[in-house]
Design a protein around this motif. Structure first.
Motif, PDB file in Angstrom:
ATOM      1  N   SER A  41      -4.604   2.086   4.484  1.00  0.00           N
ATOM      2  CA  SER A  41      -3.414   1.536   3.831  1.00  0.00           C
ATOM      3  C   SER A  41      -3.472   1.733   2.320  1.00  0.00           C
ATOM      4  O   SER A  41      -2.440   1.998   1.681  1.00  0.00           O
ATOM      5  CB  SER A  41      -3.264   0.050   4.172  1.00  0.00           C
ATOM      6  N   PHE A  42      -4.657   1.635   1.742  1.00  0.00           N
ATOM      7  CA  PHE A  42      -4.806   1.804   0.291  1.00  0.00           C
ATOM      8  C   PHE A  42      -4.404   3.217  -0.121  1.00  0.00           C
ATOM      9  O   PHE A  42      -3.623   3.410  -1.060  1.00  0.00           O
ATOM     10  CB  PHE A  42      -6.249   1.521  -0.116  1.00  0.00           C
ATOM     11  N   ILE A  43      -4.947   4.221   0.582  1.00  0.00           N
ATOM     12  CA  ILE A  43      -4.648   5.620   0.236  1.00  0.00           C
ATOM     13  C   ILE A  43      -3.174   5.926   0.491  1.00  0.00           C
ATOM     14  O   ILE A  43      -2.514   6.608  -0.310  1.00  0.00           O
ATOM     15  CB  ILE A  43      -5.546   6.576   1.038  1.00  0.00           C
ATOM     16  N   ALA A  44      -2.639   5.418   1.615  1.00  0.00           N
ATOM     17  CA  ALA A  44      -1.232   5.662   1.926  1.00  0.00           C
ATOM     18  C   ALA A  44      -0.325   5.100   0.841  1.00  0.00           C
ATOM     19  O   ALA A  44       0.648   5.753   0.418  1.00  0.00           O
ATOM     20  CB  ALA A  44      -0.894   5.041   3.281  1.00  0.00           C
ATOM     21  N   ASN A  45      -0.634   3.904   0.365  1.00  0.00           N
ATOM     22  CA  ASN A  45       0.170   3.297  -0.699  1.00  0.00           C
ATOM     23  C   ASN A  45       0.086   4.108  -1.989  1.00  0.00           C
ATOM     24  O   ASN A  45       1.080   4.263  -2.701  1.00  0.00           O
ATOM     25  CB  ASN A  45      -0.289   1.858  -0.942  1.00  0.00           C
ATOM     26  N   ASN A  95       3.697   6.358   4.648  1.00  0.00           N
ATOM     27  CA  ASN A  95       3.507   5.339   5.667  1.00  0.00           C
ATOM     28  C   ASN A  95       2.120   5.505   6.289  1.00  0.00           C
ATOM     29  O   ASN A  95       1.493   6.559   6.158  1.00  0.00           O
ATOM     30  CB  ASN A  95       4.585   5.473   6.751  1.00  0.00           C
ATOM     31  N   TRP A  96       1.658   4.494   6.984  1.00  0.00           N
ATOM     32  CA  TRP A  96       0.348   4.584   7.632  1.00  0.00           C
ATOM     33  C   TRP A  96       0.379   3.822   8.948  1.00  0.00           C
ATOM     34  O   TRP A  96       1.228   2.967   9.180  1.00  0.00           O
ATOM     35  CB  TRP A  96      -0.757   4.033   6.730  1.00  0.00           C
ATOM     36  N   VAL A 102      -9.815   9.951  16.100  1.00  0.00           N
ATOM     37  CA  VAL A 102      -8.813   9.617  15.084  1.00  0.00           C
ATOM     38  C   VAL A 102      -8.841   8.105  14.848  1.00  0.00           C
ATOM     39  O   VAL A 102      -8.785   7.321  15.800  1.00  0.00           O
ATOM     40  CB  VAL A 102      -7.400  10.053  15.522  1.00  0.00           C
ATOM     41  N   ASP A 103      -8.964   7.713  13.574  1.00  0.00           N
ATOM     42  CA  ASP A 103      -8.979   6.283  13.243  1.00  0.00           C
ATOM     43  C   ASP A 103      -7.607   5.785  12.811  1.00  0.00           C
ATOM     44  O   ASP A 103      -7.319   4.590  12.900  1.00  0.00           O
ATOM     45  CB  ASP A 103      -9.989   6.009  12.124  1.00  0.00           C
ATOM     46  N   GLY A 104      -6.767   6.682  12.301  1.00  0.00           N
ATOM     47  CA  GLY A 104      -5.446   6.280  11.860  1.00  0.00           C
ATOM     48  C   GLY A 104      -4.670   7.451  11.311  1.00  0.00           C
ATOM     49  O   GLY A 104      -5.126   8.604  11.350  1.00  0.00           O
ATOM     50  N   TYR A 105      -3.485   7.147  10.783  1.00  0.00           N
ATOM     51  CA  TYR A 105      -2.604   8.187  10.248  1.00  0.00           C
ATOM     52  C   TYR A 105      -2.139   7.806   8.848  1.00  0.00           C
ATOM     53  O   TYR A 105      -1.800   6.650   8.582  1.00  0.00           O
ATOM     54  CB  TYR A 105      -1.385   8.369  11.147  1.00  0.00           C
ATOM     55  N   ILE A 106      -2.122   8.780   7.977  1.00  0.00           N
ATOM     56  CA  ILE A 106      -1.508   8.636   6.660  1.00  0.00           C
ATOM     57  C   ILE A 106      -0.340   9.608   6.648  1.00  0.00           C
ATOM     58  O   ILE A 106      -0.532  10.826   6.630  1.00  0.00           O
ATOM     59  CB  ILE A 106      -2.496   8.945   5.524  1.00  0.00           C
TER      60      ILE A 106
END
Length: 237
Positions: A165-169, A174-175, A187-191
């Protein structure tokens, strides 16, 4: 039918092989026995009072808990670092005296201000901690426990979410976190639309020869006061 020479030759070979096998077994058993014996080493505790007598060095009768507290204070004050008191491993190699008195004289000649400098640094830190100690009561201890058990533990579990969330912001994207099926694929998440994986910085130092990761990796390291993250921004944009 084989002749007698052939039979004798085969029997001799068998006997020779059996002898070697027996010798090998005896050798192995000897090594095993020696290994077992070497495992049981003598372990003796020499009490501090005995060390004092044997080294002919008088020990100061510190009140209970004081040395523990001074050690803790010194960890912050760094009063006995080599730059303050000298490199002890080197100094003790140079010293060729016999008694404690010899060592004190020899050391003070080479580090004349070390003891007082170290004392001042530790005492100065003690005064700061003493002031902080006066602010501590049962309520603040309870808040410390709650912060450790609730906040810090939860943040540790949610480190992936915090980083993504930090990098996406920062990138204005969106993340989202990965579901179980996506996690199974690494995969841990999406940016934005880019899948990412979160790894500790120590992962870079380890060799994972059998692991192939096809998504951008974001590395992190826990430091005092926060996280240090490292990633290739071009892979995520």
């Amino acid at each position: 039918m084989k002749n007698d020479d052939t039979i004798f030759s085969e029997n001799s070979h068998f006997k020779s092989y059996t002898d070697r096998e027996n010798k090998t077994d005896r050798s192995y058993n000897n090594k095993k026995n020696n290994s077992s014996l070497s495992y049981y080493k003598t372990k003796i505790k020499i009490k501090n009072s005995e060390v004092e007598q044997l080294s002919n060095a008088a020990m100061y009768p510190f009140p209970k808990y004081t040395t523990m507290l001074i050690n803790q204070i010194n960890q912050t004050a760094q009063g006995t670092r080599p730059k303050v008191v000298g490199q002890m491993s080197e100094l003790t190699q140079e010293f060729d005296g016999k008694t404690l008195e010899d060592w004190i004289v020899w050391y003070n000649e080479r580090q004349p201000d070390a003891v007082e400098t170290a004392t001042e640094k530790i005492y100065d830190q003690y005064l700061k901690l003493k002031e902080a100690m006066s602010l501590i009561d049962k309520d603040i201890i309870r808040e410390w426990v709650k912060d450790l058990v609730y906040t810090k533990t939860f943040c540790g579990l949610k480190v992936q979410q915090a980083i993504i969330s930090f990098i996406a912001n920062k990138l204005g994207k969106n993340w989202d976190l990965a579901n179980k099926e996506e996690e199974a694929k690494g995969v841990d998440g999406y940016i934005g639309e880019v899948p990412v994986q979160i790894k500790s910085m120590t992962y870079k130092l380890e060799q994972h020869l059998n692991e192939i990761i096809d998504v951008p990796i974001i590395y992190y390291e826990k430091k005092k006061g926060g996280l240090v993250i490292e990633f290739n921004e071009n892979e995520i944009k």
